[in-house]
Design a protein around this motif. Structure first.
Motif, PDB file in Angstrom:
ATOM      1  N   PHE A  57      -9.831   5.711  -4.218  1.00 49.40           N
ATOM      2  CA  PHE A  57      -8.432   5.618  -4.037  1.00 49.40           C
ATOM      3  C   PHE A  57      -7.851   4.041  -4.536  1.00 49.40           C
ATOM      4  N   GLY A  61      -5.452   3.882  -7.730  1.00 48.50           N
ATOM      5  CA  GLY A  61      -4.125   3.132  -7.493  1.00 48.50           C
ATOM      6  C   GLY A  61      -4.047   1.984  -8.388  1.00 48.50           C
ATOM      7  N   ALA A  95       5.938  -0.387  -0.395  1.00 54.07           N
ATOM      8  CA  ALA A  95       4.529  -0.614  -0.126  1.00 54.07           C
ATOM      9  C   ALA A  95       4.411  -1.102   1.168  1.00 54.07           C
ATOM     10  N   LEU A  98       4.732   1.336   3.744  1.00 56.06           N
ATOM     11  CA  LEU A  98       3.627   2.304   3.791  1.00 56.06           C
ATOM     12  C   LEU A  98       2.417   1.838   4.363  1.00 56.06           C
TER      13      LEU A  98
ATOM     14  N   TRP B  62      -4.466   8.478   1.617  1.00 54.98           N
ATOM     15  CA  TRP B  62      -3.221   8.577   0.743  1.00 54.98           C
ATOM     16  C   TRP B  62      -2.273   7.822   0.876  1.00 54.98           C
ATOM     17  N   ILE B  63      -1.747   7.810   2.093  1.00 52.87           N
ATOM     18  CA  ILE B  63      -0.798   6.674   2.290  1.00 52.87           C
ATOM     19  C   ILE B  63      -1.067   5.466   1.704  1.00 52.87           C
ATOM     20  N   PHE B  65      -3.346   4.896  -0.891  1.00 52.07           N
ATOM     21  CA  PHE B  65      -3.067   5.055  -2.273  1.00 52.07           C
ATOM     22  C   PHE B  65      -1.568   4.902  -2.786  1.00 52.07           C
ATOM     23  N   ALA B  67       0.705   3.384  -1.423  1.00 49.51           N
ATOM     24  CA  ALA B  67       1.026   1.748  -1.319  1.00 49.51           C
ATOM     25  C   ALA B  67       0.456   0.987  -2.448  1.00 49.51           C
ATOM     26  N   ILE B  68      -0.859   1.368  -2.791  1.00 46.25           N
ATOM     27  CA  ILE B  68      -1.324   0.501  -3.873  1.00 46.25           C
ATOM     28  C   ILE B  68      -0.657   0.657  -5.196  1.00 46.25           C
TER      29      ILE B  68
END
Lengths: 275, 96
Positions: A57, A61, A95, A98, B62-63, B65, B67-68
């Protein structure tokens, strides 16, 4: 581990010197470069945190975000800089919200600490306000949304009540974190507050608002640092939050305005113009 | 509780440093300074890394991800766009 903490300290130094140098014409460009080196150091060393166990991830990302960010930064016209900053800032605030949500979602029920809960609530609140507020600011500068003042009657009072309600929800969430409805109401209300507080502000004042939202996103990052117990996040977020507030004030002074007048001026009366 | 007090200490002290860091910024530097400071607030990326990479829950990953992606846009875009502004600034100064 201690070695990571020490390297975080070096990154902090880069940020402080970087912001300092950004404030003066002769050194500004090097200041920005120093800050970006600090960021690289901080991010790179975090990858060695023993809590990080998978990289799929992370790699996906970072590549996706870097491509999008670089593309936007290359393509944007010089005249459209404030709205570009608003967009970037909105993503940063989002972000932080999150990060707080993600950390909360993986905590085991019953292992919540009050400190983590308050700061999770604040991070979601401030981060979400920054997120929607920044995109409204972008829309106003782009002309997608009417550039003038758009306000309901009694808008300031509505905003004040909603903000008080959001703070009450942060308190409720701290007391009863397992109540899903409270968590989601907080999220939704914060997103709404971002829209409603920026919407009444005129287009010419947008750079000041973006600067204020930039300060917010720093505070949101700092709150996310409290949630995670991460020093670098707490310190860098606080630096940006405070420096951003000073800059906002300097920008207001340059326009012979007060921050209060910019934020609540839609019905202040001293403007004299139509609402 | 000790953690909270310690964290509050560094938060307050860092805020004081932030308040003192800038003063008398010329108007031409307002936007670049705002933009550079904004890029630094993308530091929340390191929080996103910890969520996305350190979690056994796919939901949290996933959250993390998203955020990244958001934070990286902020960091990379922010520093690059600030550099572009300041580059132009420098050229202007040279012309004079």
């Amino acid at each position: 581990p201690n070695s990571i903490q020490l390297i975080y300290l070096i990154a902090t130094g880069f940020f402080i010197v970087g912001i300092r140098r950004l404030g003066s014409p002769a050194t500004a460009r090097s200041g920005n470069q120093l800050a970006s080196i600090g960021m690289f150091i901080g991010v790179f060393v975090t990858l060695f945190d023993r809590d990080i166990i998978s990289f799929e991830f992370i790699i996906a990302g970072v590549i996706l975000g870097a491509l999008l960010g670089a593309f936007a930064a290359k393509k944007v016209k010089m005249t459209a800089m404030p709205e570009m900053v608003a967009v970037f800032n909105g993503f940063g605030g989002g972000a932080s919200a999150l990060v707080a949500w993600g950390e909360f979602s993986r905590l085991e029920t019953g292992s919540f600490e009050v400190q983590a809960l308050i700061t999770t609530g604040l991070s979601i609140l401030i981060g979400s306000i920054t997120f929607t507020g920044s995109f409204i600011a972008f829309g106003k500068l782009k002309g997608f949304i009417g550039g003038g003042r758009i306000a309901l009657p009694g808008q300031n009072i509505i905003n004040l009540v909603l903000t008080a309600a959001a703070l009450a929800l942060v308190g409720w969430f701290t007391v009863d974190p397992e109540y899903q409805l409270v968590f989601w109401s907080l999220f939704g209300l914060a997103l709404l507050i971002g829209v409603l507080t920026v919407l009444p502000i005129g287009g010419a004042d947008m750079p000041v608002v973006i600067s204020l939202l930039n300060s917010y996103s720093g505070i949101a990052a700092s709150m996310a640092g409290f949630v995670l117990g991460n020093n670098l996040l707490i310190i860098s977020g606080a630096l940006v939050g405070a420096a951003g507030l000073i800059l906002t004030n300097i920008m207001c002074q340059a326009m012979n305005r007060t921050l209060f007048n910019v934020l609540f001026g839609a019905f202040g009366g001293d403007e004299g113009g139509p609402g | 509780m000790e953690d909270l007090i310690f964290n509050l200490f560094i938060f307050v002290l860092a805020s004081f440093v932030g308040f003192e860091l800038i003063s008398k910024v010329p108007p031409t530097l307002h936007t670049p300074l705002m933009s550079g400071a904004n890029a630094i607030s993308g530091i929340t990326l390191i929080g996103a890394l910890i969520i996305a990479g350190g979690s056994e829950s796919v939901y949290a990953q996933w959250i993390g991800f998203v955020a990244i992606v958001f934070a990286t846009i902020n960091v990379v875009g922010g520093f690059m766009v600030t550099d572009r502004m300041l580059e132009m600034f420098k050229k202007k100064e040279d012309d004079k």
